[in-house]
Motif scaffolding. Structure first.
Motif, short mmCIF file in Angstrom:
data_model
loop_
_atom_site.label_atom_id
_atom_site.label_comp_id
_atom_site.label_asym_id
_atom_site.label_seq_id
_atom_site.Cartn_x
_atom_site.Cartn_y
_atom_site.Cartn_z
N SER A 85 0.81 -1.22 0.00
CA SER A 85 0.00 0.00 0.00
C SER A 85 0.85 1.27 0.00
CB SER A 85 -0.93 0.01 1.22
OG SER A 85 -0.17 -0.01 2.43
N GLU A 86 2.15 1.14 0.32
CA GLU A 86 3.02 2.31 0.41
C GLU A 86 4.07 2.36 -0.69
OE1 GLU A 86 4.74 2.65 4.28
OE2 GLU A 86 2.83 2.38 5.32
N ILE A 87 4.12 1.34 -1.55
CA ILE A 87 5.20 1.27 -2.53
C ILE A 87 5.12 2.39 -3.56
CG2 ILE A 87 3.98 -0.33 -4.08
CD1 ILE A 87 7.76 -0.36 -3.25
N LYS A 88 3.91 2.78 -3.96
CA LYS A 88 3.78 3.86 -4.96
C LYS A 88 4.29 5.17 -4.39
CE LYS A 88 0.67 5.74 -8.45
NZ LYS A 88 -0.67 5.64 -9.09
N GLN A 89 3.98 5.44 -3.12
CA GLN A 89 4.47 6.66 -2.48
C GLN A 89 5.99 6.64 -2.43
OE1 GLN A 89 3.37 7.20 1.61
NE2 GLN A 89 4.26 9.24 1.74
N PHE A 90 6.57 5.48 -2.12
CA PHE A 90 8.03 5.36 -2.08
C PHE A 90 8.64 5.66 -3.45
CE2 PHE A 90 11.57 2.42 -3.12
CZ PHE A 90 12.57 3.05 -2.39
N LEU A 91 8.05 5.13 -4.52
CA LEU A 91 8.61 5.28 -5.86
C LEU A 91 8.59 6.72 -6.35
CD1 LEU A 91 7.11 2.11 -7.61
CD2 LEU A 91 9.42 2.40 -6.67
N LEU A 92 7.58 7.49 -5.90
CA LEU A 92 7.43 8.86 -6.38
C LEU A 92 8.01 9.91 -5.44
CD1 LEU A 92 3.77 8.68 -7.77
CD2 LEU A 92 5.90 8.65 -9.09
N SER A 93 8.38 9.53 -4.23
CA SER A 93 8.85 10.49 -3.24
C SER A 93 10.38 10.52 -3.16
CB SER A 93 8.29 10.11 -1.86
OG SER A 93 6.89 10.07 -1.87
N PRO A 94 10.94 11.62 -2.63
CA PRO A 94 12.39 11.66 -2.42
C PRO A 94 12.85 10.47 -1.58
CG PRO A 94 11.44 13.83 -2.07
CD PRO A 94 10.29 12.88 -2.24
N ALA A 95 13.97 9.90 -1.95
CA ALA A 95 14.49 8.74 -1.22
C ALA A 95 14.79 9.12 0.23
CB ALA A 95 15.76 8.23 -1.90
N PRO A 96 14.68 8.17 1.17
CA PRO A 96 15.06 8.45 2.56
C PRO A 96 16.51 8.91 2.65
CG PRO A 96 13.89 6.36 2.38
CD PRO A 96 14.19 6.80 0.98
#
Length: 346
Positions: A85-96
């Motif tokens: 459920s969070e993978i799309k947000q990870f792919l589009l957001s600045p990396a940690p």
């Protein structure tokens, strides 16, 4: 003109306000024990508010769970532990920020039906699938659909769609967009504030330098890329405009406007090695084969820090390593542009 441009492309925020942006209350607080439905509604409302203010929320893998689930903050980042459920947000957001470089690879498929319109798959070094891109047919310029689905044909629309990468005619300029609407296809009678919210985001733009016609360039390509700036609080400014030809990321660089709203990166110039008779870069063993596609991106202010590197390790396998502030989607889009043929640059 600069401030008017930013009022549209950055959701009505003028250039003069970027440096003094008040980010208080913009970062999602820790959950306070509400039930799942209330928490989901709260987060959705917050994301909507951030979006309307021209700010893209960053991915924080530690919210609501132990950071050890994703690996040590100073060690490798465990992408496989991210919930679906969070993978799309990870792919589009600045990396940690903590993990440093996130190491991945791109596999190129150009056999059979993919011979003239290759497919590119991005996965982590551990083999976790992230996204893929397929070069589209029946387009006047190069066009890649980027998707979270590995099934061909599902990259253009739907929840799995991440966006697209498109070049100009000469193949020297590329822009990567999100899954919103092309400004040219938005109803002109619609209010500007509503139209801006429907317009697609521009995530990254890449430009390659050209050579004179008929002259083969000596040495590696010269390239630069621009992304919307990530604020110190971790949120990325959202670049939306109804007039991308004049107010997009590349026009902002060319005009000199928006200096506080964008970050520009350029490829690190390699050094000529007399013994090898070739230009060389130190990829710390992450790249093993020479290729005109190989590059490392740095900034003018910090030329020793590599933010994105890409290079060949096998005939159709390339390593891609990136760090904050690039998102996986932005990094992948920049690397896709390196694969494409460039009319005045080859």
């Amino acid at each position: 003109p600069g401030s008017a441009m930013l009022e549209t492309s950055m959701s009505r925020m003028s250039l003069s306000t970027f440096g003094d942006l008040d980010d208080s209350g913009l970062v999602a607080p820790e959950p306070m024990g509400t039930d799942d439905d209330d928490e989901a509604l709260r987060r959705h409302a917050l994301e909507q508010d951030l979006d309307e203010r021209g700010i893209f929320a960053s991915f924080d893998p530690t919210i609501g769970r132990a950071s050890a689930d994703y690996g040590d903050k100073e060690g490798p980042f465990n992408v496989a532990a991210i919930p679906p459920s969070e993978i799309k947000q990870f792919l589009l957001s600045p990396a940690p920020k903590g993990p440093g470089m996130i190491e991945c690879r791109i596999i190129r498929e150009r056999t059979g039906l993919n011979k003239f319109f290759p497919k590119y798959t991005l996965e982590t070094d551990a083999g976790t699938f992230l996204m893929c891109a397929k070069k589209q047919t029946k387009n006047k310029t190069s066009n890649y659909a980027v998707s979270m689905s590995q099934v061909d044909g599902e990259g253009k629309e739907g929840e799995s769609c991440l966006g697209k990468l498109r070049s100009n005619f000469s193949g020297l300029e590329f822009s990567a967009y999100g899954s919103g609407l092309n400004p040219k296809k938005i109803d002109q009678s619609m209010s500007q504030s509503h139209a801006i919210q429907l317009a697609r985001q521009e995530f990254v733009a890449v430009q390659y330098s050209s050579s004179l016609w008929g002259h083969k360039p000596r040495g590696p390509r010269k390239m630069s890329c621009v992304i919307p700036r990530v604020q110190p609080s971790g949120e990325r400014l959202a670049c939306r405009t109804l007039n991308p030809e004049a107010e997009g990321l590349l026009p902002m660089v060319k005009s000199g406007n928006g200096a506080n709203a964008i970050d520009v990166y350029c490829n690190k110039p390699p050094k000529w090695n007399e013994q090898l008779g070739a230009f060389v870069l130190n990829f710390n063993k992450r790249v093993t084969q020479a290729s005109v596609k190989n590059f490392q991106l740095t900034t003018m202010e910090d030329p020793d820090t590599v933010y994105l590197q890409f290079g060949r390790v096998d005939k159709d396998v390339f390593n891609m390593d990136f760090r904050f502030p690039f998102s996986p989607f932005q990094a992948f889009a920049v690397c896709l542009s390196s694969f494409d043929y460039k009319l005045c640059c080859e």
